[in-house]
Design a protein around this motif. Structure first.
Motif, PDB file in Angstrom:
ATOM      1  N   PHE A 147       0.422  -1.317  -0.099  1.00 40.86           N
ATOM      2  CA  PHE A 147       0.109   0.263   0.427  1.00 40.86           C
ATOM      3  C   PHE A 147       0.665   1.253   0.161  1.00 40.86           C
ATOM      4  O   PHE A 147       1.972   1.528   0.422  1.00 40.86           O
ATOM      5  N   CYS A 148       0.131   1.921   0.141  1.00 43.01           N
ATOM      6  CA  CYS A 148       1.258   3.373  -0.001  1.00 43.01           C
ATOM      7  C   CYS A 148       1.674   4.083   0.991  1.00 43.01           C
ATOM      8  O   CYS A 148       2.728   4.207   1.176  1.00 43.01           O
ATOM      9  N   GLU A 149       1.145   3.397   2.129  1.00 37.59           N
ATOM     10  CA  GLU A 149       1.462   3.363   3.648  1.00 37.59           C
ATOM     11  C   GLU A 149       2.740   2.886   4.235  1.00 37.59           C
ATOM     12  O   GLU A 149       3.611   3.264   4.575  1.00 37.59           O
ATOM     13  N   ASP A 150       2.949   1.423   3.137  1.00 36.93           N
ATOM     14  CA  ASP A 150       4.038   1.073   3.139  1.00 36.93           C
ATOM     15  C   ASP A 150       4.725   1.007   2.456  1.00 36.93           C
ATOM     16  O   ASP A 150       6.158   1.528   3.114  1.00 36.93           O
ATOM     17  N   ALA A 151       5.089   1.724   1.077  1.00 36.92           N
ATOM     18  CA  ALA A 151       5.954   1.945   0.580  1.00 36.92           C
ATOM     19  C   ALA A 151       6.837   3.578   1.403  1.00 36.92           C
ATOM     20  O   ALA A 151       7.379   4.174   1.354  1.00 36.92           O
ATOM     21  N   ALA A 152       5.556   4.120   2.174  1.00 38.50           N
ATOM     22  CA  ALA A 152       6.247   5.660   2.396  1.00 38.50           C
ATOM     23  C   ALA A 152       7.000   5.137   4.062  1.00 38.50           C
ATOM     24  O   ALA A 152       8.045   5.657   4.050  1.00 38.50           O
ATOM     25  N   ARG A 153       6.577   3.714   4.574  1.00 38.48           N
ATOM     26  CA  ARG A 153       6.863   3.986   5.916  1.00 38.48           C
ATOM     27  C   ARG A 153       8.941   2.994   5.087  1.00 38.48           C
ATOM     28  O   ARG A 153      10.298   3.338   6.227  1.00 38.48           O
ATOM     29  N   ARG A 154       9.128   2.040   4.005  1.00 41.57           N
ATOM     30  CA  ARG A 154       9.682   1.342   3.830  1.00 41.57           C
ATOM     31  C   ARG A 154      11.137   2.836   3.106  1.00 41.57           C
ATOM     32  O   ARG A 154      11.770   2.547   3.933  1.00 41.57           O
ATOM     33  N   GLN A 194      -0.455   5.510  -8.345  1.00 38.99           N
ATOM     34  CA  GLN A 194      -1.832   6.111  -9.380  1.00 38.99           C
ATOM     35  C   GLN A 194      -2.918   5.432  -9.599  1.00 38.99           C
ATOM     36  O   GLN A 194      -2.480   4.572 -10.733  1.00 38.99           O
ATOM     37  N   GLU A 195      -3.168   4.947  -8.846  1.00 37.23           N
ATOM     38  CA  GLU A 195      -4.254   3.936  -8.547  1.00 37.23           C
ATOM     39  C   GLU A 195      -5.221   3.587  -9.749  1.00 37.23           C
ATOM     40  O   GLU A 195      -5.260   4.585 -11.261  1.00 37.23           O
ATOM     41  N   SER A 196      -4.587   2.199 -10.849  1.00 40.34           N
ATOM     42  CA  SER A 196      -5.650   1.727 -11.860  1.00 40.34           C
ATOM     43  C   SER A 196      -7.167   1.262 -11.428  1.00 40.34           C
ATOM     44  O   SER A 196      -7.832   1.501 -12.393  1.00 40.34           O
ATOM     45  N   LEU A 197      -7.447   1.360 -10.097  1.00 40.18           N
ATOM     46  CA  LEU A 197      -8.836   0.752  -9.942  1.00 40.18           C
ATOM     47  C   LEU A 197     -10.218   1.868  -9.864  1.00 40.18           C
ATOM     48  O   LEU A 197     -10.624   1.572 -10.254  1.00 40.18           O
ATOM     49  N   HIS A 198      -9.356   3.346  -9.119  1.00 36.46           N
ATOM     50  CA  HIS A 198      -9.802   4.207  -9.182  1.00 36.46           C
ATOM     51  C   HIS A 198      -9.106   5.384  -9.809  1.00 36.46           C
ATOM     52  O   HIS A 198      -7.804   5.666 -10.338  1.00 36.46           O
ATOM     53  N   PRO A 199     -10.460   6.167  -9.778  1.00 33.36           N
ATOM     54  CA  PRO A 199      -9.970   7.198 -10.913  1.00 33.36           C
ATOM     55  C   PRO A 199      -9.217   8.899 -10.156  1.00 33.36           C
ATOM     56  O   PRO A 199      -8.302   9.495 -10.677  1.00 33.36           O
ATOM     57  N   HIS A 200      -8.457   8.293  -8.548  1.00 33.50           N
ATOM     58  CA  HIS A 200      -7.661   9.454  -7.923  1.00 33.50           C
ATOM     59  C   HIS A 200      -6.705   8.597  -7.695  1.00 33.50           C
ATOM     60  O   HIS A 200      -6.374   7.516  -7.386  1.00 33.50           O
ATOM     61  N   ASP A 201      -6.258   9.107  -6.671  1.00 37.66           N
ATOM     62  CA  ASP A 201      -4.613   7.998  -5.938  1.00 37.66           C
ATOM     63  C   ASP A 201      -4.815   8.497  -4.955  1.00 37.66           C
ATOM     64  O   ASP A 201      -5.546   8.903  -3.797  1.00 37.66           O
ATOM     65  N   ALA A 202      -3.667   7.461  -4.609  1.00 35.07           N
ATOM     66  CA  ALA A 202      -3.719   7.313  -3.218  1.00 35.07           C
ATOM     67  C   ALA A 202      -2.491   7.830  -2.633  1.00 35.07           C
ATOM     68  O   ALA A 202      -0.799   7.442  -3.068  1.00 35.07           O
ATOM     69  N   VAL A 203      -1.886   8.493  -1.215  1.00 34.28           N
ATOM     70  CA  VAL A 203      -1.148   9.757  -1.067  1.00 34.28           C
ATOM     71  C   VAL A 203      -0.857   8.797   0.318  1.00 34.28           C
ATOM     72  O   VAL A 203      -1.307   8.530   1.510  1.00 34.28           O
ATOM     73  N   ALA A 204       0.859   9.082   0.820  1.00 29.28           N
ATOM     74  CA  ALA A 204       0.963   8.866   2.046  1.00 29.28           C
ATOM     75  C   ALA A 204       2.565  10.231   1.744  1.00 29.28           C
ATOM     76  O   ALA A 204       3.252  10.071   1.041  1.00 29.28           O
ATOM     77  N   TYR A 205       2.672  10.862   3.179  1.00 34.23           N
ATOM     78  CA  TYR A 205       3.912  11.641   3.619  1.00 34.23           C
ATOM     79  C   TYR A 205       4.449  10.612   4.067  1.00 34.23           C
ATOM     80  O   TYR A 205       3.311  10.642   5.232  1.00 34.23           O
ATOM     81  N   ALA A 206       6.021  11.142   4.965  1.00 38.82           N
ATOM     82  CA  ALA A 206       6.341  10.712   6.069  1.00 38.82           C
ATOM     83  C   ALA A 206       7.522  11.676   5.725  1.00 38.82           C
ATOM     84  O   ALA A 206       7.919  12.282   4.986  1.00 38.82           O
TER      85      ALA A 206
END
Length: 317
Positions: free
Chosen positions: A263-270, A291-303
């Protein structure tokens, strides 16, 4: 009579004339998008020349003065950046020059430099390699004796959704249960053939191109090390996009995606974990975007590193 020697004295300078009805201090005044070549060492000792766009600014603290000396900023930018390899010291000196040339007008200066740096990246399995152009943004400011330096880049990678992978596996199990009688003895060759058929992959998890945007503040005395920053980030993610790709490389990339569900959370923590261990970084800010292929919106995380007074808690940009 026209005299070339007196031309400079005769040229009007309306910027020196105050406009009392428009008096006021200005936060920043300058130029953006200055085109100039720069020399940049990404950490491998090979200083590449690149075409950059530069922003150069000072504040205007004199409300009675109409404007700043923009030509002075331009000429200093052109001279410094086109002849020297970018470094903390050279940028600090350039900003000092901004203020010295505006000592009656300004007490703050800032600079932004944007360009692309080419890095050769090896293929995953084959002996091939190819070039990746990584965007570089360098920002520096000088307020009194306080010098602040930041640089950033972007890493593009593939992210495969763990939830989608689990749902796909369930559908494959359901298909297997329909195609093979639970009471019958399994035939190894038949199962192997089934796994190699379209029925054996009746569903696939969704994956998407993703971007990690990084901004870092080097520790005191640390140099720009773009390649090390890229290497740490791509290693942490495990699925950076590729350049030269043969079939063995594509298969290795598919394996890497299957072994790096995130998930985007996993990527940010890595990335956070990898950069947090780097003593050459005083602070960092991470923004990952799937940049989701399932949704028209993006999943975003900050760290961030969590340094007091640093990037921690900074807003959504």
């Amino acid at each position: 009579m026209y005299n070339e020697e007196n031309t400079a004295r005769l040229l009007p300078d309306v910027a020196v004339h105050a406009q009392p009805h428009l008096a006021g201090e200005l936060d920043w005044v300058g130029m953006n998008g200055i085109e100039v070549p720069v020399r940049f060492d990404a950490g491998d000792g090979d200083a590449q020349r690149a075409s950059a766009r530069v922003g150069a600014f000072v504040n205007l603290r004199r409300p009675d003065k109409r404007g700043i000396h923009m030509s002075r900023l331009y000429l200093m930018v052109e001279q410094a950046l086109s002849t020297q390899t970018l470094s903390a010291d050279s940028l600090r000196d350039l900003l000092k020059g901004f203020l010295e040339s505006h000592k009656d007008l300004s007490d703050r200066a800032c600079l932004s430099i944007r360009f692309e740096h080419l890095v050769r990246r090896p293929a995953l399995r084959s002996s091939n390699s190819g070039w990746r152009a990584y965007p570089v943004c360098i920002e520096a400011s000088l307020v009194g004796d306080e010098f602040l330096l930041e640089f950033g880049t972007e890493v593009v990678y593939s992210s495969t959704c763990p939830a989608s992978a689990a749902l796909s596996r369930q559908l494959i199990q359901d298909q297997f249960a329909r195609d093979f009688d639970a009471a019958a003895q399994l035939d190894h060759a038949a199962v192997l053939a089934w796994l190699g058929s379209e029925k054996g992959i009746v569903a696939t998890p969704h994956a998407q191109r993703s971007v990690a945007r990084l901004r870092v503040r080097p520790a005191n005395g640390a140099k720009f090390n773009l390649i090390d920053l890229i290497d740490q980030t791509e290693h942490a993610l495990g699925t950076p996009v590729q350049t030269a790709v043969k079939r063995e490389d594509e298969q290795a990339f598919a394996r890497a995606n299957g072994g790096n569900l995130m998930f985007c959370e996993d990527a940010a923590r890595r990335i956070q974990k990898a950069l947090d261990a780097d003593a050459s970084l005083g602070d960092f800010h991470i923004r990952v975007e799937h940049q989701e292929s399932l949704h028209p919106h993006d999943a975003v995380a900050y760290a961030s590193k969590g340094v007091e007074g640093g990037y921690a808690g900074k807003g959504c940009d």
